[in-house]
Design a protein around this motif. Structure first.
Motif, PDB file in Angstrom:
ATOM      1  N   PRO A  51      28.587  16.190  15.769  1.00 46.03           N
ATOM      2  CA  PRO A  51      28.824  16.717  17.113  1.00 46.03           C
ATOM      3  C   PRO A  51      29.512  18.082  17.102  1.00 46.03           C
ATOM      4  O   PRO A  51      30.202  18.432  16.148  1.00 46.03           O
TER       5      PRO A  51
ATOM      6  N   ASP B  12      32.178  20.791  19.177  1.00 45.63           N
ATOM      7  CA  ASP B  12      33.409  20.642  19.953  1.00 45.63           C
ATOM      8  C   ASP B  12      33.088  20.328  21.410  1.00 45.63           C
ATOM      9  O   ASP B  12      33.755  19.517  22.052  1.00 45.63           O
ATOM     10  N   GLN B  13      32.040  20.948  21.940  1.00 44.98           N
ATOM     11  CA  GLN B  13      31.636  20.714  23.321  1.00 44.98           C
ATOM     12  C   GLN B  13      31.214  19.256  23.510  1.00 44.98           C
ATOM     13  O   GLN B  13      31.549  18.626  24.516  1.00 44.98           O
ATOM     14  N   ASP B  14      30.463  18.694  22.536  1.00 43.75           N
ATOM     15  CA  ASP B  14      30.067  17.290  22.610  1.00 43.75           C
ATOM     16  C   ASP B  14      31.296  16.400  22.670  1.00 43.75           C
ATOM     17  O   ASP B  14      31.352  15.444  23.450  1.00 43.75           O
TER      18      ASP B  14
ATOM     19  N   GLN C 232      34.317  17.170  23.699  1.00 45.14           N
ATOM     20  CA  GLN C 232      35.024  17.332  24.965  1.00 45.14           C
ATOM     21  C   GLN C 232      34.374  16.511  26.071  1.00 45.14           C
ATOM     22  O   GLN C 232      35.063  15.961  26.935  1.00 45.14           O
ATOM     23  N   CYS C 233      33.063  16.389  26.032  1.00 47.48           N
ATOM     24  CA  CYS C 233      32.349  15.586  27.034  1.00 47.48           C
ATOM     25  C   CYS C 233      32.695  14.105  26.882  1.00 47.48           C
ATOM     26  O   CYS C 233      32.744  13.383  27.870  1.00 47.48           O
ATOM     27  N   ILE C 234      32.933  13.675  25.665  1.00 48.86           N
ATOM     28  CA  ILE C 234      33.273  12.273  25.416  1.00 48.86           C
ATOM     29  C   ILE C 234      34.641  11.959  25.989  1.00 48.86           C
ATOM     30  O   ILE C 234      34.883  10.904  26.559  1.00 48.86           O
TER      31      ILE C 234
END
Length: 80
Positions: A71, A73-75, A77-79
């Protein structure tokens, strides 16, 4: 019926992924990792995934490799 994702044979591969997760996200975010024998064997983009898995299966014919996206970092953060 599908096989479970984590089996006794690839449990060490899962542990390797977990142990190295932060390093993988830092160094190879957005790519794919192939782990066999409890070691990271290949890392690369999705377009090379089939070739990577074929190579790893040739090196470790008696083992089911762990194949996972790394993943970004953006992925992550979405989690959260």
């Amino acid at each position: 019926m599908k096989k479970p994702f984590v089996t006794l044979k690839n449990g060490r591969n899962h542990r390797c992924f977990t142990r190295n997760f932060n390093r993988l996200v830092t160094r190879a975010a957005g790519q794919w990792v192939v782990i066999a024998g409890g070691q990271i064997v290949q890392i690369g983009p999705k377009r090379t995934l089939k070739r990577m898995v074929e190579r790893v299966k040739a090196q470790h014919p008696d083992e089911t490799p762990l194949v996972a996206p790394i993943p970004t970092d953006q992925d992550l953060q979405c989690i959260l």
